[in-house]
Design a protein around this motif. Structure first.
Motif, PDB file in Angstrom:
ATOM      1  N   GLU A 234     -64.938 -42.767  33.300  1.00  0.00           N
ATOM      2  CA  GLU A 234     -66.066 -42.800  33.657  1.00  0.00           C
ATOM      3  C   GLU A 234     -66.042 -43.334  35.015  1.00  0.00           C
ATOM      4  O   GLU A 234     -66.694 -43.535  36.026  1.00  0.00           O
ATOM      5  N   SER A 235     -64.287 -43.817  35.629  1.00  0.00           N
ATOM      6  CA  SER A 235     -64.448 -43.765  37.299  1.00  0.00           C
ATOM      7  C   SER A 235     -64.104 -42.899  37.645  1.00  0.00           C
ATOM      8  O   SER A 235     -63.463 -42.848  39.085  1.00  0.00           O
ATOM      9  N   ASP A 236     -64.245 -41.568  36.982  1.00  0.00           N
ATOM     10  CA  ASP A 236     -63.506 -40.067  38.123  1.00  0.00           C
ATOM     11  C   ASP A 236     -62.066 -40.650  38.355  1.00  0.00           C
ATOM     12  O   ASP A 236     -61.342 -40.297  40.215  1.00  0.00           O
ATOM     13  N   ASP A 237     -61.093 -40.957  38.118  1.00  0.00           N
ATOM     14  CA  ASP A 237     -59.588 -41.155  38.198  1.00  0.00           C
ATOM     15  C   ASP A 237     -58.573 -41.297  37.725  1.00  0.00           C
ATOM     16  O   ASP A 237     -58.837 -41.830  35.831  1.00  0.00           O
ATOM     17  N   LYS A 253     -58.033 -40.644  42.386  1.00  0.00           N
ATOM     18  CA  LYS A 253     -59.362 -39.867  42.334  1.00  0.00           C
ATOM     19  C   LYS A 253     -58.754 -38.091  42.109  1.00  0.00           C
ATOM     20  O   LYS A 253     -58.321 -37.074  42.819  1.00  0.00           O
ATOM     21  N   CYS A 254     -59.654 -37.991  41.250  1.00  0.00           N
ATOM     22  CA  CYS A 254     -59.346 -36.156  40.753  1.00  0.00           C
ATOM     23  C   CYS A 254     -61.474 -35.882  40.379  1.00  0.00           C
ATOM     24  O   CYS A 254     -62.546 -36.398  40.746  1.00  0.00           O
ATOM     25  N   GLY A 255     -61.566 -35.400  39.645  1.00  0.00           N
ATOM     26  CA  GLY A 255     -63.127 -34.611  39.483  1.00  0.00           C
ATOM     27  C   GLY A 255     -63.628 -35.385  39.135  1.00  0.00           C
ATOM     28  O   GLY A 255     -63.584 -36.418  38.559  1.00  0.00           O
ATOM     29  N   SER A 256     -65.262 -34.193  38.756  1.00  0.00           N
ATOM     30  CA  SER A 256     -65.736 -35.193  37.269  1.00  0.00           C
ATOM     31  C   SER A 256     -65.661 -35.468  35.865  1.00  0.00           C
ATOM     32  O   SER A 256     -65.171 -35.086  35.031  1.00  0.00           O
ATOM     33  N   ARG A 257     -65.334 -36.443  35.336  1.00  0.00           N
ATOM     34  CA  ARG A 257     -65.181 -37.063  33.848  1.00  0.00           C
ATOM     35  C   ARG A 257     -63.890 -36.732  33.675  1.00  0.00           C
ATOM     36  O   ARG A 257     -63.194 -35.853  32.283  1.00  0.00           O
ATOM     37  N   PRO A 258     -62.834 -37.006  34.311  1.00  0.00           N
ATOM     38  CA  PRO A 258     -61.085 -36.943  33.343  1.00  0.00           C
ATOM     39  C   PRO A 258     -60.624 -37.409  32.269  1.00  0.00           C
ATOM     40  O   PRO A 258     -60.970 -38.427  32.150  1.00  0.00           O
ATOM     41  N   ASN A 272     -60.661 -32.190  33.826  1.00  0.00           N
ATOM     42  CA  ASN A 272     -61.989 -32.825  34.501  1.00  0.00           C
ATOM     43  C   ASN A 272     -63.004 -32.415  33.840  1.00  0.00           C
ATOM     44  O   ASN A 272     -62.945 -31.085  33.814  1.00  0.00           O
ATOM     45  N   HIS A 274     -66.236 -32.349  33.059  1.00  0.00           N
ATOM     46  CA  HIS A 274     -67.475 -31.760  33.982  1.00  0.00           C
ATOM     47  C   HIS A 274     -67.339 -30.943  34.645  1.00  0.00           C
ATOM     48  O   HIS A 274     -68.070 -30.626  36.146  1.00  0.00           O
TER      49      HIS A 274
END
Length: 351
Positions: A234-237, A253-258, A272, A274
């Motif tokens: 949920e923090s995308d990291d 920091k990466c993509g959506s919902r790692p 990721n 999403h």
């Protein structure tokens, strides 16, 4: 833009595969959260075909196909599914022993662990595990298996010789599990506590808790047993943890919902969900290198033993992709059973 998922009772839903064919993108946006806040289960009943094949020496992937209630075994040289074993209980977690002799499969809905003879591709036994068995890892010597109980705030140790079980308390919604290669520390992702628990393997006691990003799920330890990596849904990291100092030393920091992390060729790979992508970072400098488009809703991620390839299981497109860890090119794709999760160490290297 996807709607924020919500937590279901146990194995919550997306919809049948037929629905995804009609409106695949729409179905993705309305997928309900499951465990990590993002993994669906099926509402349609599918038929299982059981392929019994002779033992082979090629590298294989053991992919839990949750929608099919099965385990897909993929020949990685041919990139094709060569066997399907019925598991039941909505299988999710997977761990292949270091020697490649066994695979261990968790079934959260069925509340059991299935032990598979990885050479003969036959089920040895099923062991009841109360609560919601999800993440699973095997000790380096292959004598013990560790199972995260999603609902019981505990890590369960199973002695494979005697069948004895014991547990140690961890945080809320225990998810991913990883054992350091030196066998000394077990790392558990405590999803709802936004933390990692550290378990001393010798005493089987909780010796530390490390705050990380929001909703850690998949967790990985490097080959030197020095660092742990948690994918924070949920923090995308991704949090990088120094296991000796017991603190976070970097956040990527990466993509959506790692969902999961794999390490290969001096690089960090992150699936990721999403983003339908894999983020790639330099493991030394931590600089971002690339974002690779893969199949729909990537979840399981693992590297080959030599680090040459990285494999990603794509939940919505029912595929396992092979990526070259150095060139970052797609090397091949294999069809799997419905809903491949492959949450854990799912690669069996060649003999």
């Amino acid at each position: 833009m996807r709607l924020k998922p919500v937590m279901p009772a146990l194995v919550a839903g997306i919809h049948a595969k037929a629905m995804r064919r009609v409106a695949r993108k729409a179905a993705k946006r309305f997928a309900l959260a499951w465990m990590a806040g993002s993994s669906p289960a099926m509402t349609a009943t599918l038929f299982l075909s059981i392929a019994i094949a002779p033992p082979v020496s090629a590298a294989e992937a053991f992919v839990t196909a949750q929608g099919a209630d099965a385990l897909s075994i993929v020949d990685l040289a041919k990139m094709e599914t060569v066997a399907t074993l019925p598991i039941g209980g909505k299988p999710a977690g997977i761990a292949v022993s270091r020697d490649g002799a066994r695979a261990f499969v968790t079934s959260p809905e069925g509340k059991f662990l299935t032990i598979v003879d990885a050479v003969t591709r036959k089920i040895e036994k099923r062991i009841p595990v109360e609560g919601g068995p999800l993440g699973v890892a095997a000790s380096p010597d292959g004598k013990r298996v560790y199972v995260a109980d999603l609902y019981g705030r505990r890590l369960v140790e199973i002695d494979l010789a005697s069948g004895a079980q014991r547990s140690v308390g961890v945080g809320a919604m225990a998810s991913g599990v990883a054992v350091a290669p030196d066998g000394k520390i077990i790392v558990v992702a405590d999803r709802d506590d936004n933390a990692l628990s550290l378990i001393d393997a010798a005493t089987f006691s909780r010796v530390g808790t490390i705050p990380v990003g929001k909703h850690p799920f998949g967790v990985t330890v490097d080959a030197s047993s020095a660092r742990a990596y948690s994918a924070n849904v949920e923090s995308d990291d991704v949090s990088i943890v120094d296991l000796r100092a017991r603190k976070v030393i970097a956040t990527l920091k990466c993509g959506s919902r790692p969902y999961t992390v794999a390490l290969a060729k001096g690089r960090i790979f992150v699936a990721n969900q999403h983003g339908d992508s894999v983020s790639v970072f330099d493991a030394e400098t931590l600089a971002p290198l690339d974002t690779l488009k893969v199949g729909e809703y990537p979840e399981g991620l693992a590297a080959s033993g030599d680090g040459a390839r990285v494999y990603v299981a794509n939940w919505f497109s029912n595929e396992l992709w092979a990526l070259d860890a150095e060139t970052l090119k797609v090397l091949g794709k294999a069809e799997t059973g419905d809903g491949p999760r492959a949450f854990g160490a799912f690669i069996r290297d060649a003999d």
